[in-house]
Design a protein around this motif. Sequence first.
Motif, PDB file in Angstrom:
ATOM      1  N   ILE A 124       0.962  -1.300   0.009  1.00  0.00           N
ATOM      2  CA  ILE A 124      -0.005  -0.026  -0.061  1.00  0.00           C
ATOM      3  C   ILE A 124       0.994   1.293   0.100  1.00  0.00           C
ATOM      4  N   ALA A 125       1.799   1.158   0.898  1.00  0.00           N
ATOM      5  CA  ALA A 125       2.834   2.270   0.989  1.00  0.00           C
ATOM      6  C   ALA A 125       3.439   2.714  -0.652  1.00  0.00           C
ATOM      7  N   VAL A 126       3.898   1.645  -1.422  1.00  0.00           N
ATOM      8  CA  VAL A 126       4.434   2.048  -2.536  1.00  0.00           C
ATOM      9  C   VAL A 126       3.337   2.424  -3.506  1.00  0.00           C
ATOM     10  N   GLN A 164       0.354   3.901  -2.701  1.00  0.00           N
ATOM     11  CA  GLN A 164       0.018   5.115  -2.505  1.00  0.00           C
ATOM     12  C   GLN A 164       1.165   6.317  -2.695  1.00  0.00           C
ATOM     13  N   GLY A 165       2.472   5.930  -2.553  1.00  0.00           N
ATOM     14  CA  GLY A 165       3.285   6.996  -2.876  1.00  0.00           C
ATOM     15  C   GLY A 165       3.300   7.242  -4.275  1.00  0.00           C
ATOM     16  N   GLY A 172       5.057   7.092   0.484  1.00  0.00           N
ATOM     17  CA  GLY A 172       3.873   6.338   0.863  1.00  0.00           C
ATOM     18  C   GLY A 172       3.895   6.072   2.386  1.00  0.00           C
ATOM     19  N   TYR A 173       4.983   5.552   2.937  1.00  0.00           N
ATOM     20  CA  TYR A 173       5.274   5.215   4.434  1.00  0.00           C
ATOM     21  C   TYR A 173       4.792   6.621   5.051  1.00  0.00           C
ATOM     22  N   THR A 200       3.168   9.260   4.241  1.00  0.00           N
ATOM     23  CA  THR A 200       1.599   9.570   4.145  1.00  0.00           C
ATOM     24  C   THR A 200       0.873   8.802   4.880  1.00  0.00           C
ATOM     25  N   LEU A 201       1.150   7.351   4.899  1.00  0.00           N
ATOM     26  CA  LEU A 201       0.099   6.364   5.894  1.00  0.00           C
ATOM     27  C   LEU A 201       0.460   6.804   7.039  1.00  0.00           C
ATOM     28  N   GLU A 234      -1.179  10.332   8.219  1.00  0.00           N
ATOM     29  CA  GLU A 234      -2.632  10.223   8.192  1.00  0.00           C
ATOM     30  C   GLU A 234      -3.219   9.256   9.157  1.00  0.00           C
ATOM     31  N   PHE A 266      -2.693   6.053   9.902  1.00  0.00           N
ATOM     32  CA  PHE A 266      -2.828   4.672   9.587  1.00  0.00           C
ATOM     33  C   PHE A 266      -2.246   3.762  10.403  1.00  0.00           C
ATOM     34  N   PHE A 267      -1.050   4.175  10.799  1.00  0.00           N
ATOM     35  CA  PHE A 267      -0.215   3.559  11.702  1.00  0.00           C
ATOM     36  C   PHE A 267      -0.531   4.185  13.063  1.00  0.00           C
TER      37      PHE A 267
END
Lengths: 190, 190
Positions: free
Chosen positions: A143-145, A147-148, B148-149, B151-152, B155, B157-158
């Motif tokens: 998901i990270a990649v 979403q990135g 991506g990391y 952003t998550l 936001e 998510f973690f």
Amino acid sequence: MSYHHGDLRSALLAASFELLAEGGLAKFSVAAVARRLGVSSAAPYRHFPDRAHLLSAVSAVAARDLRAAILADPAGGLLAVAGAYVRSVVRTGAGFPVIFAAELYAVPDDERREHTRALISTLLELAPGPTHTEAFRQVEATIAVAQGYVTLYCEGFFDSRSVPVDDLVARAVEAARALTQPGRTPQGTA
Amino acid sequence: MSYHHGDLRSALLAASFELLAEGGLAKFSVAAVARRLGVSSAAPYRHFPDRAHLLSAVSAVAARDLRAAILADPAGGLLAVAGAYVRSVVRTGAGFPVIFAAELYAVPDDERREHTRALISTLLELAPGPTHTEAFRQVEATIAVAQGYVTLYCEGFFDSRSVPVDDLVARAVEAARALTQPGRTPQGTA
DNA sequence: GTCTATAGAACGATAGAC
DNA sequence: GTCTATCGTTCTATAGAC
């Protein structure tokens, strides 16, 4: 103004996705959604008590549709997750940052919670594992990649005219493939 | 109000980073920056002609500091890019979406353009190549997974309490390692 | 160089007519 | 169920006093 719609609620959701796809959460507002549909700024409040509940309904639909797109992707597994995620979210503007937006945490919407739960559940089932923790990390990375790539694309870092969505999807899938390729040695950062 | 600052311009930049780190571009406003410093909402306009120029200065500093952090990372190469990116951007709130924000494209700020150019140049030099195109794709993928990391994480998510930044950095670096590992076969999406 | 004060716009949300 | 009208807030930006 003299707009009589058969199903304004659905129209509001559709218009919300248009706005999100065009300008992200930044450009999203109840007023803008109403404006786009040619209804008064008060009309949405007949169907949703406030902005947060409208966004919550958007989140629910986004989670449901994203899950469906992932399950329908012939690639299967986490490659399907990466591909479907990028393609869906570029189109709808509603990825994890919207689906799991912080402002929704306190919104009690059982339908949204059910759809997001199902989405997470499906993601974990598609990860090769072997342990639950490892599957979770694999989903995270995928998901990270994805979403990135979406974030960079939507923020204009790629030249959207010269990089079609299909290319973006291909690159994300390729990256996801590398992430879960067997044989590599997951060790510390040193 | 009776705030006399020696260097309000610098203070405005520092406060901008605080705001970005806490709430992203969504919570950023000239008024909020001024409020945080205890100065009037008009004060910033003595140092920056408008909101876009303030953000442009923020972008310049962010690009410069990010480049420095990457070059100072002992990991080296694209692993340094991933690690330094995640650590820096979680702290400052100013990653590529801010540094290359669409609203800055039309802002003629030579200093910003020079710093962003140097950043991109450095990134490409750190990629193993062999061709320029391939290096570009490698940088893309590395930034994508790092962003991506971030952003998550930002936001929510973690669970930010249970996942320290160091862990997030480690996961991003691990993912970046997989992305550029030799021996994999870059082919189509099928 | 900072302040007070203000104009003008956008937004969230509500009241009341129809 | 939608409308008109409105209130209160926040924001960008400017004018003018000090």
